[in-house]
Design an enzyme around this catalytic site. Structure first.
Site, PDB file in Angstrom:
ATOM      1  N   LYS A   1       1.127  -3.489  -1.586  1.00 49.51           N
ATOM      2  CA  LYS A   1       1.501  -4.711  -2.298  1.00 49.51           C
ATOM      3  C   LYS A   1       2.661  -5.374  -1.562  1.00 49.51           C
ATOM      4  O   LYS A   1       3.649  -4.722  -1.233  1.00 49.51           O
ATOM      5  CB  LYS A   1       1.904  -4.354  -3.732  1.00 49.51           C
TER       6      LYS A   1
ATOM      7  N   HIS B   1       4.498  -7.975  -2.710  1.00 46.69           N
ATOM      8  CA  HIS B   1       5.431  -8.668  -3.600  1.00 46.69           C
ATOM      9  C   HIS B   1       5.832  -7.709  -4.720  1.00 46.69           C
ATOM     10  O   HIS B   1       5.311  -6.592  -4.812  1.00 46.69           O
ATOM     11  CB  HIS B   1       4.782  -9.930  -4.186  1.00 46.69           C
TER      12      HIS B   1
END
Length: 232
Positions: A112, A114
């Site tokens: 991921k 963010h």
């Protein structure tokens, strides 16, 4: 699939009860199925079909029973993406219900970029980690999980699976004389606990001979004679 009442696991008959449960739930099916190794198997176990609350809760009871009976020590639970995620979560819930509250974590297939970022979700990996999955075919998921756990500074200690197919693994497109479970035990050094094995499935089919499901016994037995390995 019909709803099923959640009942406590009966000590001493866990493997046979689990096989019966998996067949009744449609998770353990019979026919012609192509495995990752390219073999045509007369049976297939698909844990993704445990897809309602009652069956998933019952499955967690079987996992917990097999784990606690094994005596394997562990500090936390890890579920490899994707099928291992609900398995680890529901096992943690069941263990807490029985008075053993342990942290759990899982991984994403892709990092991921963010928010919290990274590939790991849940509790920080630490101590002796128990990896929970459905079956092992080639040991690929096990190796990937072991690498993630070690990179985090924890110790990959054991694996808990639903079904040990007890069949030869493949390397370089050819059969080898050991199974994925045996490879994880002997080469990677992890303890492995399975709720049931192919031998348990054959025993179930023997006891139901004459019934529709019992007619598959000879085909499953022939498959084992061709691809099977011993215990260990």
């Amino acid at each position: 699939m019909a709803d099923m009442d959640v009942k406590p696991v009966d000590a001493g008959t866990t493997a046979q009860e689990f096989v019966r449960f998996a067949v009744d739930a449609g998770v353990l099916g019979f026919g012609q199925f192509k495995t990752k190794a390219g073999r045509m198997s007369p049976y297939f176990f698909n844990a993704g079909l445990f897809h309602d609350g009652a069956t998933l809760g019952r499955l967690a009871q079987f996992y917990a029973k097999a784990l606690l009976d094994s005596g394997i020590e562990f500090d936390m639970v890890f579920g490899p993406a994707y099928k291992g995620i609900p398995l680890a979560a529901t096992l943690a819930v069941e263990l807490a219900r029985q008075g053993r509250n342990v942290p759990f974590a899982y991984n994403r297939k892709e990092a991921k970029d963010h928010g919290e970022g990274g590939t790991l979700v849940g509790a920080p990996l630490a101590g002796r980690v128990l990896i929970v999955d459905d079956v092992m075919s080639a040991g690929t998921a096990a190796r990937e999980s072991i690498a993630l756990i070690r990179q985090a500074g924890a110790t990959p200690h054991a694996m808990l699976i639903a079904l040990d197919r007890q069949e030869k693994a493949t390397e370089g497109g050819g059969d080898v004389e050991y199974s994925a479970v045996q490879y994880v035990r002997r080469t990677l050094g992890l303890k492995v606990c399975a709720i049931a094995t192919l031998a348990d499935l054959l025993l179930y089919l023997s006891e139901t001979r004459g019934a529709e499901v019992g007619q598959h016994r000879e085909r499953v037995l022939a498959y084992r004679q061709r691809y099977g390995v011993g215990e260990g």
